[in-house]
Design a protein around this motif. Structure first.
Motif, PDB file in Angstrom:
ATOM      1  N   SER A  38       0.932  -1.042  -0.018  1.00 32.10           N
ATOM      2  CA  SER A  38      -0.015   0.039   0.189  1.00 32.10           C
ATOM      3  C   SER A  38       0.950   1.221   0.074  1.00 32.10           C
ATOM      4  O   SER A  38       0.233   2.572  -0.401  1.00 32.10           O
ATOM      5  N   SER A  76       2.543  -2.755   5.326  1.00 27.82           N
ATOM      6  CA  SER A  76       2.970  -3.879   4.177  1.00 27.82           C
ATOM      7  C   SER A  76       4.154  -3.395   3.756  1.00 27.82           C
ATOM      8  O   SER A  76       4.990  -4.456   3.242  1.00 27.82           O
ATOM      9  N   ALA A 110     -11.794  -3.503  -0.317  1.00 34.49           N
ATOM     10  CA  ALA A 110     -10.571  -4.375   0.462  1.00 34.49           C
ATOM     11  C   ALA A 110     -10.895  -6.136  -0.016  1.00 34.49           C
ATOM     12  O   ALA A 110      -9.889  -6.675  -0.176  1.00 34.49           O
ATOM     13  N   GLY A 112      -0.214 -11.695   4.767  1.00 33.67           N
ATOM     14  CA  GLY A 112      -1.168 -10.622   5.232  1.00 33.67           C
ATOM     15  C   GLY A 112      -0.277  -9.544   5.890  1.00 33.67           C
ATOM     16  O   GLY A 112       0.896  -9.907   6.114  1.00 33.67           O
ATOM     17  N   PHE A 172     -10.020  -4.432  10.488  1.00 30.77           N
ATOM     18  CA  PHE A 172      -9.715  -5.011   9.233  1.00 30.77           C
ATOM     19  C   PHE A 172     -10.967  -5.543   8.654  1.00 30.77           C
ATOM     20  O   PHE A 172     -12.047  -5.621   9.240  1.00 30.77           O
ATOM     21  N   ASP A 193      -8.801  -7.723   3.711  1.00 26.44           N
ATOM     22  CA  ASP A 193      -7.296  -7.694   4.194  1.00 26.44           C
ATOM     23  C   ASP A 193      -7.143  -8.632   5.121  1.00 26.44           C
ATOM     24  O   ASP A 193      -6.085  -9.219   5.689  1.00 26.44           O
TER      25      ASP A 193
END
Length: 263
Positions: free
Chosen positions: A32, A37, A111, A131, A143, A148
């Protein structure tokens, strides 16, 4: 009372990634441009080598250009493979079919579309979907279920957000990523801390108290935070229990999946 990164965390996570991806050609990550991430991508790079890391950057009309640039620059800096997929056509199609106007519901669709894209590529490439959720998000339900939250492995799932920041410094994630306000990128101008109603530094103190089985009063005395904030975090934890469990199954057999069946 604050969580701090354990010395053994970095090598333990690398070993976890190596062990759990045996027999697979690569890992697939939704990148992202945010810290979580980025950390997961770099950890996989360190554990497996950049040639086995495939990042997918999935921006939409509400995404920040800086986030996209940061994600691409990270891949270039560490020699990792990546692909950019624009989501607007898919999201607009869902919105038209479902007559979506609520930004929150639209964010959930986004998502879940991202999850679908990740699993499509993982299937094609004989890979594993990594993840990027951290312990703070998992314990508060921050989330999207089957979005996600729909992944194969969660390498930083036992690290609070404040510990992820420490790890990011340790593994040399660029400062432009570390210092930006965390955002899920699902709505224009959205930030995680506004959604949660509490700063991560405070949230993690409360969650650490919860982990240590402290009462609300004990946490308040230890942290000096307002009771209303602590109660709000407890409410988020309790109301999101279903997100951290398999779907409930009525017990009929000797051992039941999700109840007393141990893998």
């Amino acid at each position: 009372m604050k969580p701090h990164l354990k010395e053994y965390a970095y090598p333990a996570i690398l070993e976890f990634i190596k062990e759990q991806t045996k027999g697979k050609k690569c890992v697939v990550i939704g990148l992202s441009g945010g810290i979580d991430s980025a950390v997961v991508s770099k950890l996989c790079c360190d554990a497996l080598g950049p040639e086995r890391v495939f990042n997918i950057i999935m921006p939409s009309s509400v995404s920040s250009k800086k986030d996209v640039d940061d994600a691409q620059n990270l891949c270039t800096e560490f020699g990792m493979n990546y692909k950019v997929i624009q989501l607007d056509t898919l999201i607009n199609a869902f919105s038209a079919i479902l007559d979506l106007h609520d930004p929150l519901l639209k964010g959930n669709i986004m998502a879940r579309v991202r999850m679908t894209i990740l699993y499509h590529h993982a299937h094609q490439m004989d890979g594993v979907v990594m993840g990027t959720g951290n312990k703070s998000e998992l314990l508060t339900g921050y989330f999207t279920k089957h979005g996600d939250g729909g992944v194969d492995l969660l390498p930083i799932g036992d690290l609070y957000k404040t510990e992820v920041r420490e790890l990011a410094e340790k593994i040399q994630i660029p400062q432009t990523i570390i210092t930006k306000s965390p955002s899920a990128g699902l709505r224009a101008g959205q930030t995680d801390e506004e959604d949660l109603g509490v700063k991560y530094d405070e949230l993690d103190q409360i969650l650490l108290g919860l982990e240590q089985l402290m009462s609300v009063d004990e946490i308040q005395k230890e942290t000096g935070l307002e009771i209303s904030i602590i109660n709000s975090v407890f409410d988020k934890y309790q109301s999101s229990t279903h997100k951290r469990k398999m779907p409930l199954i009525p017990k009929l057999g000797i051992r039941t999946i999700g109840c007393d069946w141990r893998e």
